[in-house]
Design an enzyme around this catalytic site. Structure first.
Site, PDB file in Angstrom:
ATOM      1  NE  ARG A 170     -26.472 -47.417 -45.590  1.00 58.13           N
ATOM      2  CZ  ARG A 170     -27.648 -47.848 -46.067  1.00 58.13           C
ATOM      3  NH1 ARG A 170     -27.838 -47.943 -47.378  1.00 58.13           N
ATOM      4  NH2 ARG A 170     -28.610 -48.191 -45.235  1.00 58.13           N
ATOM      5  CE  LYS A 194     -25.834 -50.350 -43.693  1.00 58.73           C
ATOM      6  NZ  LYS A 194     -26.174 -50.183 -42.258  1.00 58.73           N
ATOM      7  CG  HIS A 265     -23.506 -41.126 -40.698  1.00 53.73           C
ATOM      8  ND1 HIS A 265     -23.990 -42.375 -40.992  1.00 53.73           N
ATOM      9  CD2 HIS A 265     -24.230 -40.683 -39.650  1.00 53.73           C
ATOM     10  CE1 HIS A 265     -24.968 -42.680 -40.147  1.00 53.73           C
ATOM     11  NE2 HIS A 265     -25.123 -41.660 -39.318  1.00 53.73           N
ATOM     12  NE  ARG A 268     -27.756 -43.397 -44.696  1.00 52.25           N
ATOM     13  CZ  ARG A 268     -28.637 -44.032 -45.476  1.00 52.25           C
ATOM     14  NH1 ARG A 268     -28.834 -43.608 -46.711  1.00 52.25           N
ATOM     15  NH2 ARG A 268     -29.334 -45.058 -45.012  1.00 52.25           N
ATOM     16  CG  HIS A 291     -33.165 -46.921 -42.841  1.00 52.91           C
ATOM     17  ND1 HIS A 291     -33.356 -45.710 -42.227  1.00 52.91           N
ATOM     18  CD2 HIS A 291     -31.828 -47.032 -43.051  1.00 52.91           C
ATOM     19  CE1 HIS A 291     -32.186 -45.115 -42.065  1.00 52.91           C
ATOM     20  NE2 HIS A 291     -31.254 -45.898 -42.564  1.00 52.91           N
ATOM     21  CE1 TYR A 300     -28.251 -43.065 -41.121  1.00 50.59           C
ATOM     22  CE2 TYR A 300     -29.110 -44.853 -39.804  1.00 50.59           C
ATOM     23  CZ  TYR A 300     -28.156 -44.353 -40.653  1.00 50.59           C
ATOM     24  OH  TYR A 300     -27.100 -45.140 -41.021  1.00 50.59           O
TER      25      TYR A 300
END
Length: 319
Positions: A170, A194, A265, A268, A291, A300
């Site tokens: 990211r 994240k 993005h 990625r 994830h 994705y």
């Protein structure tokens, strides 16, 4: 004389900064806020939330070279929504952002400030299936080769692009990398994703070589005591910002002659798609992307139907 409603709006909205004032003019934010208060009868809390959401969108658009509401397209709005996902916003927050954008354009249309509504086909998180553009391997190679040696910061830019694509990062992750996070001898990069979750992602020889050259040849020249241990620095020796990363990427996309829209993005998503098309295991890709839920990875990393059919024919005992 100000009406009671106007006084309420004025009291609920903080004094804007000069940058925000500039955004307000180009994107008709004052008309938007007035209509929310006087015509929509929205509460001060709703006005403030919608104001923040639309300001964020306007600032994003300006980073992309869009300076007026009339220049916003469905594609640029989709990239903004993916940008919100990259920031880690919850689905409920993204839905509120989209609601604010739809209200914004509805008001501008009614006021004759724009002639079309690019939010008409904008998906909410629950319906995300229209994915950003994926670069072909050929496009990626052209992009990675774009930084020429005549560019002052070519070593940095090549390393950044190689690492962003090579590890599927990211944008917040690649500009946040510290020098100590790149384990070149082991061919790994330590990523803080994240929720402050740490993961180790392998990188290939091209990325390792590009980062090694940048760290050895250019970064010591850029470092002036303000690098804070961050890997990628700007020309003034300070940590690269999100806006700086976007500008660098956009520059080389143009130089490479790639006409489709490309964002961090996109790199990625291309990373994950290319891995899957090459036969990588979905669980491994999930781990590299960071994830928590494999369902997110499946969204994705779409794989075209023909590829799935070929895998089925090749590996299923009864093709």
């Amino acid at each position: 004389m100000a009406t009671a409603e106007q006084s309420t709006v004025t009291a609920s909205v903080p004094t804007p900064s000069p940058e925000e004032q500039s955004l307000r003019r180009g994107f008709h934010l004052l008309a938007f806020e007035d209509a929310l208060a006087l015509e929509e009868r929205a509460s001060p809390r709703t006005i403030e939330a919608y104001r923040r959401d639309v300001i964020r969108c306007a600032a994003f658009m300006r980073e992309q070279g869009i300076t007026k509401a009339t220049e916003i397209t469905p594609g640029s709005l989709r990239e903004f929504v993916y940008h919100l996902k990259d920031l880690g916003l919850a689905g409920t927050s993204i839905r509120r952002n989209i609601s604010a954008l739809r209200t914004w354009f509805r008001i501008m249309l009614a006021e004759g400030l724009v002639t079309h509504d690019p939010t008409e086909r904008l998906d909410t998180p629950a319906r995300f299936r229209t994915l950003p553009e994926v670069l072909t391997v050929e496009d990626v190679l052209k992009l990675l080769a774009a930084p020429g040696l005549d560019e002052r910061l070519a070593f940095r830019d090549r390393a950044m692009l190689e690492l962003a694509y090579g590890a599927g990062l990211r944008v917040s992750e690649w500009i946040g990398l510290a020098l100590k996070d790149v384990l070149l001898d082991e061919g790994l990069v330590r990523v803080l994703g994240k929720g402050s979750k740490e993961r180790l992602v392998p990188i290939g020889r091209s990325a390792i070589g590009a980062v090694a050259v940048y760290v050895r040849e250019l970064r010591p020249v850029l470092e002036r005591g303000e690098g804070k241990g961050v890997l990628f620095l700007n020309g003034q020796g300070k940590p690269l910002t999100r806006m700086g990363a976007w500008k660098i990427l956009r520059k080389y996309v143009t130089m490479a002659g790639i006409e489709k829209p490309v964002s961090p993005h996109t790199l990625r998503h291309s990373f994950a798609t290319h891995l899957l098309e090459g036969g990588a295991d979905l669980r491994a890709v999930q781990e590299m992307l960071g994830h928590a839920d494999i369902a997110t990875t499946q969204i994705y990393t779409h794989v075209d139907r023909e590829y799935l059919r070929s895998v089925h024919r090749q590996f299923h005992p009864r093709p």
